[in-house]
Design a protein around this motif. Structure first.
Motif, short mmCIF file in Angstrom:
data_model
loop_
_atom_site.label_atom_id
_atom_site.label_comp_id
_atom_site.label_asym_id
_atom_site.label_seq_id
_atom_site.Cartn_x
_atom_site.Cartn_y
_atom_site.Cartn_z
N LEU A 61 24.54 70.16 18.81
CA LEU A 61 25.18 69.52 17.66
C LEU A 61 24.14 69.34 16.56
N TYR A 62 24.33 70.04 15.45
CA TYR A 62 23.39 69.95 14.33
C TYR A 62 24.07 69.19 13.21
N GLN A 63 23.46 68.08 12.80
CA GLN A 63 24.10 67.16 11.87
C GLN A 63 23.35 67.06 10.53
N ILE A 64 24.10 66.84 9.46
CA ILE A 64 23.51 66.53 8.16
C ILE A 64 23.24 65.03 8.17
N HIS A 65 21.97 64.66 8.12
CA HIS A 65 21.60 63.26 8.34
C HIS A 65 22.21 62.33 7.29
N TRP A 66 22.23 62.75 6.06
CA TRP A 66 22.97 62.06 5.00
C TRP A 66 23.29 63.10 3.93
N PRO A 67 24.31 62.85 3.11
CA PRO A 67 24.81 63.87 2.20
C PRO A 67 23.79 64.36 1.19
N ASP A 68 24.00 65.60 0.75
CA ASP A 68 23.16 66.17 -0.31
C ASP A 68 23.53 65.57 -1.66
N ARG A 69 24.76 65.11 -1.79
CA ARG A 69 25.22 64.57 -3.07
C ARG A 69 24.93 63.06 -3.15
N ASN A 70 25.19 62.50 -4.29
CA ASN A 70 25.02 61.07 -4.53
C ASN A 70 26.11 60.27 -3.83
N VAL A 71 25.72 59.40 -2.89
CA VAL A 71 26.65 58.47 -2.24
C VAL A 71 25.88 57.18 -1.96
N PRO A 72 26.58 56.05 -1.84
CA PRO A 72 25.90 54.82 -1.41
C PRO A 72 25.56 54.93 0.08
N MET A 73 24.34 54.53 0.44
CA MET A 73 23.90 54.69 1.83
C MET A 73 23.04 53.52 2.27
N PHE A 74 22.96 53.35 3.61
CA PHE A 74 22.00 52.44 4.24
C PHE A 74 22.04 51.04 3.63
N GLY A 75 23.22 50.45 3.63
CA GLY A 75 23.37 49.08 3.14
C GLY A 75 23.89 48.99 1.73
N GLN A 76 23.86 50.09 0.97
CA GLN A 76 24.49 50.09 -0.36
C GLN A 76 26.00 50.17 -0.16
N THR A 77 26.74 49.54 -1.04
CA THR A 77 28.20 49.52 -0.87
C THR A 77 28.97 50.04 -2.07
N ALA A 78 28.30 50.27 -3.19
CA ALA A 78 29.01 50.67 -4.41
C ALA A 78 28.59 52.08 -4.85
N TYR A 79 29.58 52.93 -5.07
CA TYR A 79 29.32 54.26 -5.61
C TYR A 79 28.98 54.14 -7.09
N ASP A 80 27.90 54.80 -7.51
CA ASP A 80 27.45 54.76 -8.90
C ASP A 80 27.50 56.16 -9.50
#
Length: 343
Positions: free
Chosen positions: A126-145
């Motif tokens: 299973l090969y996973q993308i650790h976090w998206p290539d695009r802009n997203v809120p991550m790791f405790g962030q909750t609002a998309y900017d």
């Protein structure tokens, strides 16, 4: 140990997955070997790692976790295990990794070849993308900017690289991590439109103090057969109750600023309430927290991590614990008072 089908794949994964991100930082190579041996001896067939481990990531230690797992892997039956690892995404300041990691063809191909070498194996299940290539809120962030938008690789192009890696026999399946409902839907749509590999899993945080997966991703997972690999089921150890006393120590104490989401309002109050419920039920707080995650219908596997064998034994032992209806009702009552304090 029981096993569950992972998404739409033919993989049968143990309900407990051994996470390895402390190997090379808090745990030595010998610690890693002992933990891996114990986990497999007790029915765990699923091991999760990543190219950026151990944490916190540093140029001097990056890749050590996969190296430790690889040394151990040489002496065991590879075909009896399901091995997962991840390619790092951008915007985390890791310029020492490939000049700044991205999810492009060059970066993915370099990353998978390096992981295969460190893991001393011919393929990754299973090969996973650790976090998206695009802009997203991550790791405790909750609002998309929307003002934080940046250049990113189209999802179909990402999947096309994984298709080539599957054809080459280097990976078997593709998964996501730290992904959003929109992102999962786009990956599924791209695979359907272009005949590209379909993602089978999503590795997102899920615990008593972070149940945001239930809002939209749970429905997508059910309807599209994408299994949840729940990480941080103990909230970086917070749900063990060890930080409720001033003398409590662990990863958050060792690496200040690494677990910001667990310093938010109502986290301690919620943890205290769950710890009291655990004692009332005659269980350790960590056991209650892990058994809750494992009880959810949408969880394919619960990813545990431990720095000591005592912790590991307790965590794996939680697979035999079933929570009664009365305990589950009390959990829901606490959740209603303190909903998702650590998203």
């Amino acid at each position: 140990m029981r096993y569950r089908q992972l998404g739409s794949s033919d993989l049968q994964v143990s309900e407990i997955c051994l996470g390895t991100m402390t190997y090379g930082e808090q745990n030595s190579a010998e610690d890693a070997r002992s933990q891996l041996d114990y986990a497999v001896a007790h029915g765990v067939n699923f091991i999760d790692t990543a190219e950026m481990y151990p944490v916190p990531p540093r140029a001097g230690t990056q890749g050590l976790t996969e190296q430790y797992v690889g040394r151990w892997l040489k002496g065991v039956a590879r075909d009896k295990l399901i091995l997962a690892t991840k390619v790092a995404g951008p915007a985390r300041g890791y310029d020492w990794m490939r000049g700044g990691p991205r999810i492009t063809r060059r970066h993915i191909e370099e990353a998978v070849d390096a992981s295969l070498k460190r893991l001393q194996t011919d393929y990754i299940d299973l090969y996973q993308i650790h976090w998206p290539d695009r802009n997203v809120p991550m790791f405790g962030q909750t609002a998309y900017d929307p003002h934080a938008e940046r250049e990113s690789t189209p999802i179909a192009e990402q999947l096309a690289v994984f298709a080539d890696l599957i054809k080459a026999g280097k990976i078997r399946h593709v998964g996501l991590s730290n992904e959003t409902p929109w992102g999962v839907c786009q990956f599924i749509r791209a695979s359907e439109q272009a005949g590209l590999p379909r993602v089978i899993s999503i590795q997102n945080a899920y615990s008593l103090i972070n149940r945001t997966y239930e809002f939209g991703l749970a429905e997508i997972g059910q309807r599209e057969k994408v299994g949840l690999l729940a990480y941080s089921p103990l909230g970086f150890g917070v749900l063990s109750g060890k930080y409720l006393t001033p003398s409590g120590s662990g990863r958050i104490s060792l690496f200040p600023g690494f677990g910001q989401r667990y310093g938010k309002p109502n986290v301690n109050e919620a943890v205290q309430a769950y710890a009291e419920l655990a004692r009332k039920a005659g269980k350790a707080p960590a056991t209650l927290a892990l058994a809750f995650v494992r009880s959810k219908w949408f969880v394919a596997s619960t990813i545990i991590g431990a720095t000591t064998m005592e912790q590991l034994k307790e965590n794996i032992g939680s697979a035999e614990v079933e929570l009664g209806a009365d305990v589950l009702r009390e959990i829901e009552a606490i959740h209603a008072r303190y909903p998702n304090p650590a998203p």
